[in-house]
Write a protein that holds these residues in place. Structure first.
Motif, short mmCIF file in Angstrom:
data_model
loop_
_atom_site.label_atom_id
_atom_site.label_comp_id
_atom_site.label_asym_id
_atom_site.label_seq_id
_atom_site.Cartn_x
_atom_site.Cartn_y
_atom_site.Cartn_z
N PHE A 197 0.83 -1.20 0.00
CA PHE A 197 0.00 0.00 0.00
C PHE A 197 0.86 1.25 0.00
N SER A 198 0.37 2.28 -0.66
CA SER A 198 1.02 3.58 -0.63
C SER A 198 0.69 4.28 0.67
N PRO A 199 1.38 5.39 0.98
CA PRO A 199 1.09 6.13 2.22
C PRO A 199 -0.39 6.49 2.32
N GLY A 200 -0.97 6.24 3.50
CA GLY A 200 -2.37 6.54 3.72
C GLY A 200 -3.33 5.57 3.08
N GLY A 201 -2.82 4.56 2.38
CA GLY A 201 -3.67 3.56 1.75
C GLY A 201 -4.38 4.03 0.51
N THR A 202 -3.85 5.06 -0.17
CA THR A 202 -4.52 5.61 -1.35
C THR A 202 -4.45 4.66 -2.54
N TYR A 203 -3.29 3.99 -2.69
CA TYR A 203 -3.09 3.06 -3.80
C TYR A 203 -2.60 1.72 -3.26
N LEU A 204 -2.85 0.67 -4.05
CA LEU A 204 -2.33 -0.65 -3.76
C LEU A 204 -1.62 -1.15 -5.01
N ALA A 205 -0.33 -1.51 -4.88
CA ALA A 205 0.42 -2.08 -5.99
C ALA A 205 0.55 -3.57 -5.77
N THR A 206 0.34 -4.37 -6.84
CA THR A 206 0.35 -5.82 -6.70
C THR A 206 1.08 -6.46 -7.88
N VAL A 207 1.56 -7.68 -7.63
CA VAL A 207 2.14 -8.52 -8.68
C VAL A 207 1.55 -9.91 -8.50
N ASP A 208 1.08 -10.49 -9.60
CA ASP A 208 0.53 -11.84 -9.60
C ASP A 208 1.56 -12.76 -10.23
N SER A 209 1.93 -13.83 -9.53
CA SER A 209 3.00 -14.70 -10.03
C SER A 209 2.64 -15.38 -11.35
#
Length: 476
Positions: free
Chosen positions: A332-344
């Protein structure tokens, strides 16, 4: 960033959480670097008593008044070093052979030693000399235990016999607060919420979706077993979990549950029921998000991002042929504004989701090689991306409302293509970060010239010989 610390000739660097200190071992020399972005950079050296140091870790700086400490350990001795100036602070000798892990405890005055075969964990107080013992820890991995933010109660998973047990312990004394026998088949880990209100424990994927939510004193609050409409026959279980960082009111609002099937259930912490499920798939509709594809622009390996269609991105993202499945990274980015993910299953793609009332896919970045690391800036919405690349050293950066960029970094090429990044703390507008491998590290920041070209501006470089001279910059 903690790299292996063998005593050979290659630089193997340990960097403090805030990026303001770094250290490595060269033979019997412990070398500590500070002020990496300053012209008054400093190198300090001390001698360790034996070679074979296998652990080198900084204690996180938890307040503006606390000092800085560094832990080094070999098979028989643990040393704690005070920085500024560098000097030996304490030693623990006659360690039982075969220890699995050595860590700082709740602060710089405690050291945790996980003994061979997970028979026990010993907590050494450097202030009083007292040793507290907790028997049968389930794992020496950092997911097997954790300290509550601010108040520092210890939560730890135990496996005394056939069942998993969660225990909560008071800070310093480690007196037992609560003990809960878990309804898990094989608990995989625990995580405190960043606001300190909750503990989440997740079960092995083979048991299907199962996440236990406990209060801070160890009382079971909820058991999440997946969406009610989900067919149990297709429930492949949990891969990992991640809490959102505190919002402006200090609350962690979301628990992300990454599944083996590549989806992510978002649980709101008011009820711990699933509000949204994110799916790693490209939509072909006209309102699809910005999708960027890495492309090479020269035979030297220079690259940039070009905007592409969802169908093109899908076609260049073959599914993994390996045995690993599921969500491999979530942050999560600061404050939960964005979520970055990677799927294997498509390990070359970084998915960036905009949180909010209705989470949605904000952007996706498709690369030629698997993604090794994603790291949000501590206070700004800037995401650094590392891929495994044995061409030119380069860093990829995404931020909202601007085109993502790929920038060459002037450091030694690493043949295995594995580099590390870490942001430096502070509110400096330059947003400095570390970049490097076992051969060399550089510290610098990204800047844009009058022609709109982005460069990596080098502030300092580091090798076995210490700090290097400023190496200038390289353009995108």
């Amino acid at each position: 960033m903690e790299l292996s610390t063998g005593g050979g000739g290659a630089l193997s660097l340990s960097v403090a959480d805030d990026g303001l200190y770094a250290a490595h071992i060269n033979g019997k020399d412990l070398i500590v670097y500070s002020e990496p972005t300053s012209e008054h950079k400093e190198t300090q050296t001390a001698r360790v008593k034996e070679t074979g140091v296998r652990v080198l870790k900084f204690c996180p700086k938890r307040s503006s008044n606390s000092g800085r400490y560094l832990l080094s350990a070999n098979e028989a001795r643990i040393s704690v070093w005070q920085l500024d100036p560098l000097q030996l602070f304490a030693e623990i000798e006659n360690i039982e052979p075969g220890s699995l892990s050595v860590e700082f405890g709740s602060d710089e005055h405690e050291v945790l030693v996980f003994h061979a075969w997970n028979t026990k964990v010993s907590i050494h107080s450097l202030e009083t000399g007292r040793i507290s013992v907790i028997k049968s820890p389930k794992s020496a991995h950092h997911l097997g235990f954790g300290y509550r933010p601010r108040t520092k109660q210890l939560a730890i998973l135990l496996k005394p016999e056939a069942t998993d047990v969660l225990t909560i312990h008071e800070p310093k004394s480690y007196d037992l607060v609560n003990r809960a026998v878990l309804s898990t088949i094989d608990a995989q880990g625990l995580k405190w919420s960043p606001d300190g209100r909750w503990i989440a424990v997740w079960d092995t994927a083979s048991s299907g979706t199962k996440v236990l939510i406990f209060t801070a004193d160890g009382q079971l609050f909820r058991t999440y077993t997946g969406r009610s409409a989900e067919d149990a026959a297709y429930d492949l279980g949990v891969k990992q979990i991640e809490w959102s960082l505190p919002n402006p009111t200090g609350e962690s609002e979301v628990l992300a549950v990454g599944k083996v099937n590549g989806t992510i259930d978002l649980l709101r912490t008011r009820t711990f029921s699933c509000s949204t499920t994110l799916t790693h798939s490209f939509s072909a509709d006209t309102s699809s998000p910005s999708i960027w594809r890495e492309r090479f622009t020269s035979a030297m390996g220079d690259a940039d991002y070009a905007e592409t269609s969802s169908s093109s991105a899908f076609n260049m993202s073959p599914e993994s042929s390996g045995p690993l499945r599921g969500v491999s990274s979530m942050t999560f980015s600061p404050g939960g504004t964005y979520l970055a993910t990677v799927d294997s299953m498509r390990s070359n793609v970084v998915w960036i989701w905009a949180m909010g009332t209705t989470p949605r896919l904000e952007s996706a970045l498709v690369h030629e090689q698997p993604v090794r690391q994603i790291a949000w800036h501590r206070s700004a919405h800037q995401l650094l991306i590392n891929t495994i690349s044995n061409t030119l050293p380069a860093v990829r950066c995404w931020s909202p409302h601007t085109q993502p960029i790929i920038v060459r970094v002037p450091t030694k090429k690493n043949d295995n293509g594995k580099y590390e990044v870490k942001w430096l703390s502070g509110s400096n507008q330059k947003s400095e970060f570390w970049f490097g491998s076992t051969e060399e590290f550089v510290v610098g920041y990204l800047s844009t010239d009058d022609d709109g070209l982005c460069h990596f501006e080098v502030l300092n470089s580091m090798t076995n010989r210490g700090y290097g001279s400023h190496a200038g910059s390289l353009s995108r």
